[in-house]
Motif scaffolding. Structure first.
Motif, mmCIF file in Angstrom:
data_model
loop_
_atom_site.group_PDB
_atom_site.id
_atom_site.type_symbol
_atom_site.label_atom_id
_atom_site.label_comp_id
_atom_site.label_asym_id
_atom_site.label_seq_id
_atom_site.Cartn_x
_atom_site.Cartn_y
_atom_site.Cartn_z
ATOM 1 N N ASN B 6 0.898 -1.077 -0.053
ATOM 2 C CA ASN B 6 -0.071 -0.167 0.076
ATOM 3 C C ASN B 6 1.024 1.141 -0.002
ATOM 4 O O ASN B 6 1.519 1.431 0.962
ATOM 5 C CB ASN B 6 -1.074 -0.026 1.252
ATOM 6 C CG ASN B 6 -1.757 0.999 1.231
ATOM 7 O OD1 ASN B 6 -1.337 2.149 0.692
ATOM 8 N ND2 ASN B 6 -2.872 0.876 2.059
ATOM 9 N N TRP B 7 1.013 1.886 -1.092
ATOM 10 C CA TRP B 7 2.102 2.960 -1.242
ATOM 11 C C TRP B 7 1.728 4.204 -0.216
ATOM 12 O O TRP B 7 2.492 5.009 0.017
ATOM 13 C CB TRP B 7 2.204 3.415 -2.700
ATOM 14 C CG TRP B 7 1.106 3.951 -3.375
ATOM 15 C CD1 TRP B 7 0.079 3.430 -4.004
ATOM 16 C CD2 TRP B 7 0.629 5.311 -3.149
ATOM 17 N NE1 TRP B 7 -0.739 4.372 -4.556
ATOM 18 C CE2 TRP B 7 -0.504 5.466 -3.962
ATOM 19 C CE3 TRP B 7 1.224 6.639 -2.573
ATOM 20 C CZ2 TRP B 7 -1.324 6.720 -4.354
ATOM 21 C CZ3 TRP B 7 0.536 7.697 -2.755
ATOM 22 C CH2 TRP B 7 -0.907 7.907 -3.449
ATOM 23 N N GLN B 8 0.394 4.240 -0.086
ATOM 24 C CA GLN B 8 0.068 5.364 0.736
ATOM 25 C C GLN B 8 0.479 5.293 2.244
ATOM 26 O O GLN B 8 0.260 6.374 2.892
ATOM 27 C CB GLN B 8 -1.806 5.405 0.763
ATOM 28 C CG GLN B 8 -2.211 5.926 -0.744
ATOM 29 C CD GLN B 8 -3.718 5.920 -0.656
ATOM 30 O OE1 GLN B 8 -4.298 5.695 0.314
ATOM 31 N NE2 GLN B 8 -4.301 6.245 -1.781
ATOM 32 N N ILE B 9 0.524 4.163 2.592
ATOM 33 C CA ILE B 9 1.083 4.217 4.061
ATOM 34 C C ILE B 9 2.749 3.659 3.929
ATOM 35 O O ILE B 9 3.188 3.342 5.166
ATOM 36 C CB ILE B 9 0.421 3.040 4.859
ATOM 37 C CG1 ILE B 9 0.182 1.779 4.169
ATOM 38 C CG2 ILE B 9 -1.071 3.579 4.854
ATOM 39 C CD1 ILE B 9 -0.198 0.648 5.054
ATOM 40 N N GLY B 10 3.116 3.554 2.830
ATOM 41 C CA GLY B 10 4.467 3.393 2.739
ATOM 42 C C GLY B 10 5.112 2.109 3.113
ATOM 43 O O GLY B 10 6.445 1.957 3.496
ATOM 44 N N ARG B 11 4.237 0.871 3.088
ATOM 45 C CA ARG B 11 4.611 -0.332 3.512
ATOM 46 C C ARG B 11 3.589 -1.486 3.275
ATOM 47 O O ARG B 11 2.523 -1.199 2.524
ATOM 48 C CB ARG B 11 4.747 -0.511 4.882
ATOM 49 C CG ARG B 11 3.542 -0.163 5.784
ATOM 50 C CD ARG B 11 3.687 -0.479 7.178
ATOM 51 N NE ARG B 11 2.621 -0.369 8.078
ATOM 52 C CZ ARG B 11 1.403 -1.084 8.340
ATOM 53 N NH1 ARG B 11 1.476 -2.582 7.597
ATOM 54 N NH2 ARG B 11 0.351 -0.963 8.886
#
Lengths: 292, 375
Positions: B6-11
């Motif tokens: 999930n790129w929006q939470i960077g992990r």
């Protein structure tokens, strides 16, 4: 107060005995109790739509225990119905199961976070393999007859929102035929899609399904006919769920056979819906033979 | 549980199904600073899709006032409260998503609104954050604030509704990433209503099954923007396709706003759904609130927006918002002209980046009339 209580006549022992006998008669224990479910053959009309017909008094009663579904998520953390009284009858072409359970509330409306009381019975589809009692499994499907109290409610919206003013709905105002079809596609998609829980033949309160595991409840495509009806009386649900036996050469429900039935109960006011249910294990079901 | 990125939470995070992104992903950008809560979008949706029996309470599109407006009641604060305090480490989310915080026996951390929670869609409308004492209203910047939040389904990359459904009645379309409830398969269990933290799946009490925003896919399939986008009189909305961050294209308007200039940010990214509606955050709202609502990069996005007048390309792209009913996958800003382009570069339309100023005399000699300065 004390003197008044003292002066009240106390019932004698024999009065209680008579009362107990009368109560037993009223709930119809004429068929006695059994250690498994016995579908007794009826010669007259099978009460496929009448869960309180006198004919049920002649069917033996089996009390099944239920447990909360806590195998797959979402689960029912705590069960609300632990026992269900099961009776069965058949007439050679149909078999009918009557379920009776205690429920303090008659939940027959649905809206957001309001759920319907419901019940279902399931049958194995083959003689050889006993499917998983939890809606069958891959390669071992089950037939399900499913009742929802809300499906008997003719005016759910009117009962929920009695003060709602008349609202213009273009889909209902459209002319019959193609115009209304088009409106349904736009504003009543489940109806247009023929969802079997929405478009029920003659507004039936029971629907036939097949399943082969959790989450696989599917229409039977007319594989077998079903009928049924529920009545809520003084803290008890009485529901009859009837299905066609089908081709006796292949159906495990043929007269003279021993097969199985499993039961599920949903208590709407306890938030029970879908996989959040009280379920039984397989119960032995004997389809009495004999007769014409 | 599968592990998905999930790129929006960077992990990476837990999700019930494997990562599978559609060929193209439906997306939109809303410029909150321009929304006036006229509800034209709401009515456009209402008349188009939810004028049927049992849909009376449904607003697939709604506009609420923050911080005190909700539809349904308390939808965001209730899930944030259930999740509890969580941490970000820079742009990496160190807390739990609603999938990772699922209680035992549940597929997701969720809650289900009551019927009454839908009954007051405008409660809190125009309410401001705090009191206006004597004279405070004249102070700049304002001590008190509010803003309007327009919402539809986010057509999430990792939808909570889809994850919640025990019978896979909800699916994400391969061709555009639009999330739909299969109307023939749904049995009305309302697990999706419980699971969607944005509460954009609705139960229909007339039919007994659940319904949701369909992203106006019949319009989208023909290259037209959704009805709520087309109807927006404030021109706050831009619809298009979003790429993964590592595949972002400079000439894709959504990519440019979200990935390249990072001026548009997702709503409650910490929940883990990777929602595909992005917001240009309001520039007058305190950073602490922006961070809670739109993640750690929201204050920086607001700062970028404050300087948009000095940024030719960004300013040009904002001029294209609401300029056409066509979905334009590419754009170009050339001098004082912004152009919306088809995929093959064909021009759909062009708009001036700076509106020309025309000065007319107070008295029109030809007609012998005087002009009145009416804005």
């Amino acid at each position: 107060m004390t003197s008044k209580h003292r002066s009240a006549p106390r019932p004698r022992g024999w009065v209680w005995l008579v009362g107990l006998l009368a109560a037993a008669a009223s709930v119809g224990c004429g068929g006695g109790r059994a250690d498994h479910v016995i579908a007794r053959r009826v010669e007259g009309e099978l009460p496929r739509m009448d869960p309180v017909a006198a004919a049920w008094d002649d069917a033996p009663e089996f009390e099944a225990t239920l447990q909360p579904q806590n195998v797959v998520a979402p689960q029912l953390a705590e069960g609300s119905v632990s026992r269900v009284r099961v009776r069965a009858l058949h007439d050679g072409t149909w078999v009918a199961v009557r379920l009776e359970w205690d429920d303090a509330t008659d939940d027959h409306n649905v809206t957001t976070s309001t759920f319907s009381d419901a019940c279902a019975v399931q049958f194995p589809t083959g003689r050889e393999v006993r499917p998983s009692p939890m809606m069958g499994n891959d390669g071992a499907p089950v037939d399900i007859v499913y009742f929802r109290a809300a499906w008997q409610t003719t005016d759910n919206m009117g009962e929920l929102y009695p003060n709602m003013p008349p609202i213009y709905h273009p889909a209902e105002a459209a002319a019959e035929g193609e115009p209304r079809e088009q409106m349904a596609l736009q504003y009543q998609p489940a109806t247009h899609a023929g969802n079997p829980t929405v478009v029920r033949p003659d507004g039936a309160s029971v629907v036939a399904f097949s399943a082969a595991g959790f989450g696989s409840l599917s229409p039977t495509e007319g594989h077998f006919a079903v009928q049924g009806h529920g009545e809520y009386r003084e803290g008890h649900w009485y529901v009859v769920l009837a299905r066609e036996i089908g081709d006796a050469s292949s159906a495990p429900l043929a007269p003279g056979q021993r097969t199985a039935v499993a039961v599920a109960i949903w208590n709407g006011s306890h938030g029970e819906v879908g996989s959040r249910k009280n379920r039984s294990d397989w119960l032995d079901l004997e389809i009495e033979g004999g007769g014409s | 549980m599968a592990r998905v990125y999930n790129w929006q939470i960077g992990r990476e995070m837990d999700y019930p199904y494997d990562e599978h992104r559609p060929e193209r992903q439906w997306a939109g950008v809303f410029d909150i600073n321009k929304c006036i809560a006229c509800q034209t979008c709401t009515i456009a949706c209402k008349t188009t899709w939810t004028s049927g029996p049992g849909q009376e309470h449904m607003f697939w599109n709604n506009v609420e006032t923050k911080p005190y407006g909700f539809f349904p009641m308390g939808y965001d604060v209730r899930i944030l409260d259930a999740l509890g305090p969580q941490d970000w480490q820079g742009e990496r989310y160190a807390g739990q998503t609603i999938f990772e915080a699922a209680p035992s026996g549940e597929r997701i951390l969720g809650w289900r609104p009551d019927d009454e929670d839908y009954a007051h869609p405008n409660l809190g409308e125009d309410e401001i954050k705090g009191r206006i004492d004597r004279g405070v209203a004249y102070a700049i910047p304002h001590e008190s604030w509010m803003y309007y939040l327009a919402r539809t389904c986010n057509h999430c990359t990792y939808p909570g509704c889809l994850a919640s459904c025990p019978r896979q009645s909800i699916y994400k379309r391969e061709e555009d990433g639009i999330v739909l409830v299969d109307q023939s398969r749904c049995r009305g269990y309302q697990e999706c209503v419980r699971g969607c933290p944005y509460k954009k799946v609705f139960f229909n009490p007339h039919s007994g099954v659940s319904e949701k925003c369909i992203g106006c896919y019949p319009r989208f399939e023909t290259g037209e923007v959704s009805a709520c986008f087309a109807a927006c009189i404030g021109k706050i909305r831009l619809q298009g396709w979003i790429s993964k961050p590592d595949q972002a294209r400079e000439d894709n308007p959504i990519d440019y706003l979200v990935h390249i200039r990072k001026v548009a940010v997702p709503f409650m990214p910490q929940l883990g759904l990777e929602p595909n509606l992005y917001y240009v955050p309001p520039i007058h709202v305190p950073d602490f609130f922006l961070r809670q609502m739109f993640g750690p990069t929201a204050p920086r996005a607001a700062e970028t927006y404050r300087h948009v007048r000095d940024d030719v390309t960004l300013r040009g792209l904002f001029c294209l918002f609401g300029s056409t009913d066509r979905v334009f996958p590419r754009f170009r800003v050339d001098g004082d002209v912004a152009m919306a382009l088809e995929e093959d570069g064909t021009e759909i339309l062009r708009v001036p980046v700076t509106e020309p100023t025309i000065v007319r005399p107070e008295t029109e000699r030809l007609y012998q009339i005087r002009r009145v300065n009416t804005p």
